[in-house]
Motif scaffolding. Structure first.
Motif, PDB file in Angstrom:
ATOM      1  N   VAL A  67       1.050  -1.129  -0.075  1.00  0.00           N
ATOM      2  CA  VAL A  67      -0.044  -0.154   0.009  1.00  0.00           C
ATOM      3  C   VAL A  67       1.098   1.244  -0.085  1.00  0.00           C
ATOM      4  O   VAL A  67       1.748   1.343   1.000  1.00  0.00           O
ATOM      5  CB  VAL A  67      -1.095   0.216   1.270  1.00  0.00           C
ATOM      6  CG1 VAL A  67      -1.708   1.383   1.439  1.00  0.00           C
ATOM      7  CG2 VAL A  67      -1.815  -0.998   1.116  1.00  0.00           C
ATOM      8  N   TYR A  68       0.873   1.931  -1.054  1.00  0.00           N
ATOM      9  CA  TYR A  68       1.545   3.309  -1.216  1.00  0.00           C
ATOM     10  C   TYR A  68       0.785   4.275  -0.504  1.00  0.00           C
ATOM     11  O   TYR A  68      -0.219   4.986  -0.932  1.00  0.00           O
ATOM     12  CB  TYR A  68       1.830   3.717  -2.683  1.00  0.00           C
ATOM     13  CG  TYR A  68       2.595   2.667  -3.365  1.00  0.00           C
ATOM     14  CD1 TYR A  68       3.782   2.618  -3.238  1.00  0.00           C
ATOM     15  CD2 TYR A  68       1.767   1.590  -4.002  1.00  0.00           C
ATOM     16  CE1 TYR A  68       4.397   1.365  -4.092  1.00  0.00           C
ATOM     17  CE2 TYR A  68       2.599   0.746  -4.879  1.00  0.00           C
ATOM     18  CZ  TYR A  68       3.811   0.662  -4.766  1.00  0.00           C
ATOM     19  OH  TYR A  68       4.803  -0.295  -5.565  1.00  0.00           O
ATOM     20  N   ALA A  69       1.347   4.742   0.666  1.00  0.00           N
ATOM     21  CA  ALA A  69       0.662   5.856   1.719  1.00  0.00           C
ATOM     22  C   ALA A  69       1.223   7.098   1.322  1.00  0.00           C
ATOM     23  O   ALA A  69       0.431   7.963   1.620  1.00  0.00           O
ATOM     24  CB  ALA A  69       0.898   5.289   3.079  1.00  0.00           C
ATOM     25  N   GLY A  70       2.235   7.162   0.502  1.00  0.00           N
ATOM     26  CA  GLY A  70       2.922   8.305   0.388  1.00  0.00           C
ATOM     27  C   GLY A  70       3.361   9.032   1.634  1.00  0.00           C
ATOM     28  O   GLY A  70       3.351   8.432   2.797  1.00  0.00           O
ATOM     29  N   ALA A  71       4.097  10.042   1.636  1.00  0.00           N
ATOM     30  CA  ALA A  71       4.711  10.733   2.594  1.00  0.00           C
ATOM     31  C   ALA A  71       3.821  10.895   3.941  1.00  0.00           C
ATOM     32  O   ALA A  71       2.806  11.205   3.950  1.00  0.00           O
ATOM     33  CB  ALA A  71       5.451  12.157   2.389  1.00  0.00           C
ATOM     34  N   ILE A  72       4.307  10.359   5.012  1.00  0.00           N
ATOM     35  CA  ILE A  72       3.674  10.548   6.407  1.00  0.00           C
ATOM     36  C   ILE A  72       4.415  11.788   7.322  1.00  0.00           C
ATOM     37  O   ILE A  72       5.335  11.441   7.625  1.00  0.00           O
ATOM     38  CB  ILE A  72       3.600   9.012   7.191  1.00  0.00           C
ATOM     39  CG1 ILE A  72       2.892   8.302   6.289  1.00  0.00           C
ATOM     40  CG2 ILE A  72       2.773   9.390   8.538  1.00  0.00           C
ATOM     41  CD1 ILE A  72       3.124   6.909   6.877  1.00  0.00           C
ATOM     42  N   SER A  73       3.694  12.757   7.518  1.00  0.00           N
ATOM     43  CA  SER A  73       4.393  13.998   8.284  1.00  0.00           C
ATOM     44  C   SER A  73       3.480  14.298   9.466  1.00  0.00           C
ATOM     45  O   SER A  73       1.958  14.229   9.316  1.00  0.00           O
ATOM     46  CB  SER A  73       4.609  15.083   7.383  1.00  0.00           C
ATOM     47  OG  SER A  73       4.803  16.405   8.225  1.00  0.00           O
ATOM     48  N   ARG A  74       3.942  14.642  10.499  1.00  0.00           N
ATOM     49  CA  ARG A  74       2.835  15.351  11.665  1.00  0.00           C
ATOM     50  C   ARG A  74       2.253  16.793  11.086  1.00  0.00           C
ATOM     51  O   ARG A  74       1.499  17.048  11.853  1.00  0.00           O
ATOM     52  CB  ARG A  74       4.023  15.627  12.753  1.00  0.00           C
ATOM     53  CG  ARG A  74       4.979  16.558  12.630  1.00  0.00           C
ATOM     54  CD  ARG A  74       5.986  16.820  13.733  1.00  0.00           C
ATOM     55  NE  ARG A  74       7.394  17.415  13.342  1.00  0.00           N
ATOM     56  CZ  ARG A  74       8.184  17.913  14.131  1.00  0.00           C
ATOM     57  NH1 ARG A  74       7.878  18.297  15.428  1.00  0.00           N
ATOM     58  NH2 ARG A  74       9.335  18.431  13.797  1.00  0.00           N
ATOM     59  N   PHE A  75       2.663  16.967  10.082  1.00  0.00           N
ATOM     60  CA  PHE A  75       2.204  18.440   9.425  1.00  0.00           C
ATOM     61  C   PHE A  75       1.057  18.079   8.361  1.00  0.00           C
ATOM     62  O   PHE A  75       0.665  19.273   8.007  1.00  0.00           O
ATOM     63  CB  PHE A  75       3.210  19.499   9.085  1.00  0.00           C
ATOM     64  CG  PHE A  75       4.339  19.729  10.172  1.00  0.00           C
ATOM     65  CD1 PHE A  75       4.010  20.198  11.483  1.00  0.00           C
ATOM     66  CD2 PHE A  75       5.802  19.867   9.910  1.00  0.00           C
ATOM     67  CE1 PHE A  75       4.932  20.557  12.349  1.00  0.00           C
ATOM     68  CE2 PHE A  75       6.441  20.192  10.712  1.00  0.00           C
ATOM     69  CZ  PHE A  75       6.087  20.492  11.789  1.00  0.00           C
ATOM     70  N   ASP A  76       0.736  16.895   8.117  1.00  0.00           N
ATOM     71  CA  ASP A  76      -0.353  16.736   7.068  1.00  0.00           C
ATOM     72  C   ASP A  76      -1.400  17.809   7.197  1.00  0.00           C
ATOM     73  O   ASP A  76      -1.931  18.004   6.153  1.00  0.00           O
ATOM     74  CB  ASP A  76      -0.560  15.409   6.912  1.00  0.00           C
ATOM     75  CG  ASP A  76       0.682  14.522   6.279  1.00  0.00           C
ATOM     76  OD1 ASP A  76       1.451  15.144   5.620  1.00  0.00           O
ATOM     77  OD2 ASP A  76       0.595  13.360   6.332  1.00  0.00           O
TER      78      ASP A  76
END
Length: 311
Positions: free
Chosen positions: A130-139
């Motif tokens: 599963v390609y989630a893409g970047a995971i950031s606390r700032f999403d």
């Protein structure tokens, strides 16, 4: 939900926390098990105890185990008959140990997009990814499309550089950064590191015309949420993780991405090029809801209803 770590529980952690002892002996004995594993030192009480603690939960309470690419924990979980999720990392993971972990995983979640996928991965891995893409606390704070378009047009006039540099081992010195600053008198430089942390990183990211950072996964994820023009520079890491990230950024046309810290004379052109390239390329690195995508896939796996799709 149970978290396992040698670190303290993060603020706001919603479940149980199992604090694991350290497993780093001063003189490890056969830590790779003759090349079969990455880290399983013989006769070390800390290592034995942390594995025993996880095994206790695996034998009675867990239906899914999520690992940070730890081959040993992935294989331990699978041997207990527990579904395993590998949070993948870039780099060359074709060694025997990584192959076993990725092959045995029930699900692989990547903090990158299908458009920026690792080209060498075998079909057996991609079929369960599963390609989630970047995971950031700032999403949840991500920059608006309007601000991204303005950057791409070169609308900013403040000429500010924000340097984000970590403490996980680097060939770059304060002197190197100072020389780059001296070579670009038209730019105002701010340098942030563990020794000089930002009082408000999101605000400083938004205020920067160009961000200069290493190619660590978290740093790049924060940068992608802010969608700033950037110069990303790889540092030496096991399995060439950061060099693979820089290569993927470059191939996807996201930003300026380099293999090594440049010479001072290169910096004026580099900053101008990064600013002209803009920030619209970050849309190829993130979907904006990476954490939700990952959580949804894990929940579906737990319920036996997962169907892996590229987006």
């Amino acid at each position: 939900m149970i978290g396992f770590s040698s670190l303290e529980a993060p603020a706001g952690w919603p479940g149980q926390w199992c604090h694991l002892p350290l497993d780093v002996p001063q003189h490890p004995v056969d830590p790779t098990a003759n090349g079969v594993l990455h880290w399983a030192p013989l006769d070390h009480p800390g290592y034995r105890e942390r594995m025993r603690m996880m095994a206790e939960y695996l034998g009675s309470q867990l239906s899914v185990m999520i690992t940070d690419t730890s081959a040993e924990v992935t294989l331990l979980s699978r041997l207990f008959g527990v579904r395993t999720v590998v949070m993948a990392m870039r780099g060359n993971r074709t060694d025997r140990t990584h192959r076993d972990a990725y092959d045995s995983a029930s699900l692989i979640v990547t903090p990158w997009t299908a458009e920026s996928a690792e080209p060498y991965w075998p079909r057996a891995w991609t079929d369960k990814t599963v390609y989630a893409g970047a995971i950031s606390r700032f999403d949840h704070l991500a920059a608006s499309p309007a601000s991204i378009a303005a950057d791409a047009a070169g609308a900013s006039s403040s000429r500010k550089v924000l340097v984000l540099w970590g403490g996980g081992g680097t060939e770059v010195t304060e002197h190197d950064i100072h020389r780059a600053r001296l070579a670009t008198p038209a730019w105002e430089w701010t340098v942030r590191s563990p020794r000089n942390p930002s009082p408000d990183l999101w605000a400083e990211l938004q205020a920067a015309d160009v961000v200069v950072t290493h190619a660590g996964n978290n740093a790049v994820a924060e940068l992608s949420a802010a969608a700033r023009p950037a110069v990303v520079i790889a540092q030496a890491r096991p399995f060439d993780e950061q060099h693979a990230t820089a290569r993927a950024l470059r191939n996807a046309g996201v930003c300026t991405a380099l293999e090594n810290w440049p010479e001072p004379s290169d910096w004026p052109a580099l900053l101008d090029t990064a600013l002209a390239q803009g920030s619209s390329g970050w849309s190829r690195w993130r979907y904006g809801d990476g954490a939700r995508r990952a959580a949804q896939a894990i929940e579906q796996l737990n319920n036996g209803a997962l169907t892996c799709e590229p987006r």
